[in-house]
Design a protein around this motif. Structure first.
Motif: not given
Length: 452
Positions: A7-25
């Motif tokens: 985007v306009r000369g910059f590489w843009v990363f989309t990152i989604l952060k989740l709680r590990e404990e919740a994901v494992k459940s």
């Protein structure tokens, strides 16, 4: 995380952060590859995240992205629905090497009535001639799952031991599962639970629940830690052994398929006498789990004292109408709310088990938190206010965290936060896009017992 977008000369990363404990459940499969090349999603969560990140990448390619706040054409429930479609439809790839809308087919089958009855029964989905599937009846001409009425009719022939067999595209017979190696993850069950209601299972583990086209994760059964915390906070003199006794009884009650209600009261004996005309009085006795499963089969609540002794069965609770009820919920839950609202001086906890297996604790007490969480956030806000230049990122993050903990604020906290917020907002340049925050108002149910 997907591949970045330039985007306009910059590489843009989309990152989604989740709680590990919740994901494992969250219930999830272990394998993610098909034929060594094609990736399938292991859970509803993973499929939803994948669709969301893909939408983020697409949004970043919109000309002048960022000039408007709303860049998605879908809301949260729509992302979850597309995640459910992706998750289930990947099974078609697993069994056939091609995509088709299995999610749509199952929903349409669940919509069908048979002689006035809502959908019920089970479909085992696997590859043809699966070694763990025993075929008791084989159709000469398989029936396509798109033939919704025919499939619904065949579901009437299923039982707890016999299911309809399908390969994800066609139903080819009736049978059952025996000696299945769950590590293979190549056999799944669709269980129909009513009109437009069904569950996706791997063996007995529920991977996804779908009601009226909307997928959701299975509700977690009540945990002992949460239940014990409620007992300790509500009953002033309860002992550790009593907690274990009551817990075992409640566990048995939650197995009641048609729903039930258990009232635990420090005035159980008095209430049994007062409600004598609308209950079955019994001599106080400690029930075994087996007896509890039997007595919860009848209408009405079971009345226990904090030691786990039963004082009455089939109790019809009384109470006055209250604005705390919920017209969208069942009669059992609203009856419990009305009853508790009239027992101001009693130590009382009601466990409501709904027909869909959902469990409510009334009253439901929010988790206790350390008081210093609030103090640290107020201190962060004070530092933002005292700085020469407002750090908008820290300000917004602090305010969002305070909003999550709004219930735990005392009146003095609300006054302090509101004053600091107003001072900070007055320092922000007026032409900068900002988030508008409302004043914090103390919750009347908050007290010091909610702090650890």
């Amino acid at each position: 995380m997907l591949m970045p977008v330039k985007v306009r000369g910059f590489w843009v990363f989309t990152i989604l952060k989740l709680r590990e404990e919740a994901v494992k459940s969250i219930p999830s499969l272990k394998k993610s590859n098909v034929l060594g090349r094609y990736e399938i999603k292991k859970s509803l969560l993973e499929a939803t995240i994948s669709n969301y990140l893909s939408a983020c990448s697409t949004a970043l390619q919109i000309p002048d992205v960022g000039e408007e706040l709303n860049v998605f054409n879908r809301n949260g429930p729509e992302f979850i629905r597309s995640g459910g479609e992706t998750f289930l439809n990947s099974f078609a790839l697993k069994f056939h090497g091609e995509h088709f809308n299995l999610f749509e087919l199952i929903n349409l089958i669940s919509s069908q009535y048979y002689e006035g009855a809502e959908s019920s029964g089970r479909i085992i989905i696997s590859q043809n001639e699966h070694p763990a599937v025993n075929v008791t009846l084989k159709f000469i001409d398989p029936i396509n799952l798109s033939n919704h009425k025919a499939i619904r009719k065949l579901l009437e022939m299923t039982s707890d031991s016999i299911s309809l067999l399908a390969n994800g595209n066609e139903a080819y017979g009736m049978g059952y599962v025996a000696d299945y190696d769950f590590k293979e993850e190549d056999l799944f069950i669709i269980e129909f639970k009513g009109h437009f209601k069904w569950e996706l299972k791997h063996l007995e583990e529920i991977l996804m629940i779908v009601e009226y086209f909307q997928p959701k994760l299975p509700r977690e059964r009540i945990g002992k830690e949460l239940f014990s915390d409620h007992l300790i906070r509500i009953f002033s003199s309860i002992k550790h052994d009593d907690i274990n006794t009551v817990w075992d009884i409640i566990q048995a009650a939650t197995e009641q398929k048609h729903g039930t209600m258990v009232v635990i009261s420090n005035k159980a004996a008095e209430e049994a006498d007062r409600l004598n005309s609308q209950c079955i009085n019994v001599e106080p006795i400690n029930f075994s789990s087996d007896i509890m499963r039997l007595v919860t089969a009848i209408d009405g609540a079971v009345l226990l004292d904090p030691k786990g002794k039963c004082h009455a069965l089939g109790v019809i609770l009384d109470g006055l109408a209250t604005d705390k009820g919920d017209s969208a919920r069942g009669a059992r839950l609203n009856s419990a709310i009305r009853y508790l609202d009239t027992r101001d001086n009693d130590e009382c906890l009601i466990v409501v088990v709904s027909e869909d297996g959902h469990i409510n604790l009334i009253p439901y007490l929010k988790p206790r938190i350390p008081r210093h969480w609030i103090d640290y956030l107020i201190k962060d806000l004070q530092e933002v206010n005292e700085s020469e230049e407002v750090d908008i990122r820290v300000f917004n993050q602090t305010m969002r965290n305070l909003e999550r903990l709004a219930f735990y604020l005392f009146p003095k906290d609300c006054d302090t936060i509101n004053e600091l917020r107003e001072n900070i907002e007055s320092k922000i340049e007026p032409d900068i896009i900002r988030i508008v925050y409302r004043d914090f108002i103390p919750n009347p149910e908050m007290n010091k017992n909610y702090y650890k």
